[in-house]
Scaffold this active site. Structure first.
Site, PDB file in Angstrom:
ATOM      1  N   PHE A 160      -0.693  16.601   3.141  1.00  0.00           N
ATOM      2  CA  PHE A 160      -1.211  16.234   2.037  1.00  0.00           C
ATOM      3  C   PHE A 160       0.095  15.595   0.863  1.00  0.00           C
ATOM      4  O   PHE A 160       0.029  16.890   0.864  1.00  0.00           O
ATOM      5  CB  PHE A 160      -2.057  16.682   1.125  1.00  0.00           C
ATOM      6  N   ARG A 166       0.748  12.111  -9.922  1.00  0.00           N
ATOM      7  CA  ARG A 166       1.268  11.201  -9.352  1.00  0.00           C
ATOM      8  C   ARG A 166       2.731  10.362 -10.294  1.00  0.00           C
ATOM      9  O   ARG A 166       2.809   9.633  -9.584  1.00  0.00           O
ATOM     10  CB  ARG A 166       0.198   9.703 -10.082  1.00  0.00           C
ATOM     11  N   GLU A 194       1.078  -1.196  -0.155  1.00  0.00           N
ATOM     12  CA  GLU A 194      -0.215  -0.163  -0.005  1.00  0.00           C
ATOM     13  C   GLU A 194       1.339   1.475  -0.140  1.00  0.00           C
ATOM     14  O   GLU A 194       2.416   0.927   0.655  1.00  0.00           O
ATOM     15  CB  GLU A 194      -0.268  -0.206   0.807  1.00  0.00           C
ATOM     16  N   ASP A 195       0.501   2.377  -0.517  1.00  0.00           N
ATOM     17  CA  ASP A 195       1.401   3.494  -0.440  1.00  0.00           C
ATOM     18  C   ASP A 195       1.570   4.058   0.635  1.00  0.00           C
ATOM     19  O   ASP A 195       2.356   4.301   1.428  1.00  0.00           O
ATOM     20  CB  ASP A 195       0.517   4.806  -1.832  1.00  0.00           C
ATOM     21  N   ASP A 200      -3.802   5.949   6.234  1.00  0.00           N
ATOM     22  CA  ASP A 200      -4.976   7.532   6.746  1.00  0.00           C
ATOM     23  C   ASP A 200      -5.026   7.103   7.751  1.00  0.00           C
ATOM     24  O   ASP A 200      -4.868   7.213   9.044  1.00  0.00           O
ATOM     25  CB  ASP A 200      -4.981   8.371   5.196  1.00  0.00           C
TER      26      ASP A 200
HETATM   27  C1  PRP Z   1      -5.755   6.054  -0.802  1.00  0.00           C
HETATM   28  C2  PRP Z   1      -4.926   4.928  -0.587  1.00  0.00           C
HETATM   29  C3  PRP Z   1      -5.494   3.806   0.721  1.00  0.00           C
HETATM   30  C4  PRP Z   1      -6.022   4.720   1.214  1.00  0.00           C
HETATM   31  C5  PRP Z   1      -5.648   5.340   2.537  1.00  0.00           C
HETATM   32  O1  PRP Z   1      -6.519   5.847  -1.742  1.00  0.00           O
HETATM   33  O2  PRP Z   1      -3.841   4.101  -1.867  1.00  0.00           O
HETATM   34  O3  PRP Z   1      -5.682   3.255  -0.319  1.00  0.00           O
HETATM   35  O4  PRP Z   1      -6.487   5.772   0.326  1.00  0.00           O
HETATM   36  O5  PRP Z   1      -6.671   5.980   2.902  1.00  0.00           O
HETATM   37  P1  PRP Z   1      -7.392   5.611   4.508  1.00  0.00           P
HETATM   38  O6  PRP Z   1      -6.565   5.000   5.190  1.00  0.00           O
HETATM   39  O7  PRP Z   1      -8.314   6.729   4.903  1.00  0.00           O
HETATM   40  O8  PRP Z   1      -8.580   4.711   4.655  1.00  0.00           O
HETATM   41  P2  PRP Z   1      -7.460   7.023  -2.473  1.00  0.00           P
HETATM   42  O9  PRP Z   1      -8.726   6.278  -2.105  1.00  0.00           O
HETATM   43  O10 PRP Z   1      -6.714   7.748  -2.484  1.00  0.00           O
HETATM   44  O11 PRP Z   1      -7.208   5.467  -4.375  1.00  0.00           O
HETATM   45  P3  PRP Z   1      -5.846   5.595  -5.106  1.00  0.00           P
HETATM   46  O12 PRP Z   1      -4.891   4.986  -4.596  1.00  0.00           O
HETATM   47  O13 PRP Z   1      -6.688   5.206  -6.487  1.00  0.00           O
HETATM   48  O14 PRP Z   1      -5.386   6.666  -5.163  1.00  0.00           O
END
Ligand code: PRP
Length: 179
Positions: free
Chosen positions: A152, A165, A99-100, A103
């Site tokens: 952010f 990205r 995962e990236d 949050d």
């Molecule tokens: C981001 C990120 C995680 C998630 C984390 O995805 O890649 O999957 O948010 O947030 P949380 O811990 O508050 O649930 P995003 O929904 O932005 O989609 P993306 O990866 O396609 O940009």
């Protein structure tokens, strides 16, 4: 690449590369002789996954999982939809989610529960970033790149409204009015 005018560099390409190498070495050590399957959570982790996979020196397989979380532009609500599922069963595999960012933790809470029902032999998490100030649920992170403040971040796969990205570094978008 020159930094974007409205983005301050948080972690440079070199800093990211060094940390990814360390994570890859630790994972290779722990998964030696196992049946490692990386599950890359799209879209944000596509860059991290590509670099991490190449830093892991033991055999592995790759799967991609598309997730969409509903919420505001900069936060998730925990309502998560799988937009693209795995191509094969994970039963009996040693699964490592890539995962990236964690949050609020709500996306991972959903995904870890979902994948656990598919009976992997083991299920662990590697995330490049963790933002504990925003955590709404506890998340067990097995491999962590960096802990960050409540800012952010964009770049290295992460977006703001699908932009940024492709930045090779991780940065913080300067708010309007900031110099
Ligand atoms: C981001 C990120 C995680 C998630 C984390 O995805 O890649 O999957 O948010 O947030 P949380 O811990 O508050 O649930 P995003 O929904 O932005 O989609 P993306 O990866 O396609 O940009």
């Amino acid at each position: 690449m020159q930094p974007e005018r409205d983005v301050d560099v948080l972690f440079s390409e070199a800093t990211l590369a060094a940390r990814v190498r360390e994570l890859g070495a630790a994972i290779a050590c722990d998964y030696s002789g196992k049946d490692l399957l990386l599950i890359s959570v799209l879209k944000g982790s596509f860059v991290f996954t590509a670099d991490l996979a190449r830093a892991i020196s033991v055999p592995l397989a790759l799967e991609f999982l598309g997730l969409k979380s509903y919420g505001g532009e900069q936060s998730s609500t925990g309502v998560v939809q799988i937009t693209s599922d795995l191509t094969r069963p994970i039963e009996g595999r040693d699964v490592l989610i890539v995962e990236d960012i964690v949050d609020t933790g709500l996306t991972m809470q959903y995904l870890q529960k979902n994948l656990a029902t598919r009976n992997p032999r083991s299920l662990k998490l590697c995330t490049l970033l963790n933002k504990p100030a925003r955590a709404r649920v506890a998340t067990t992170i097995d491999y962590l790149g960096f802990t960050i403040e409540d800012v952010f971040v964009v770049g290295y796969g992460l977006d703001w409204d699908e932009r940024y990205r492709n930045l090779p570094y991780l940065g913080v978008v300067r708010q309007q009015g900031e110099v």
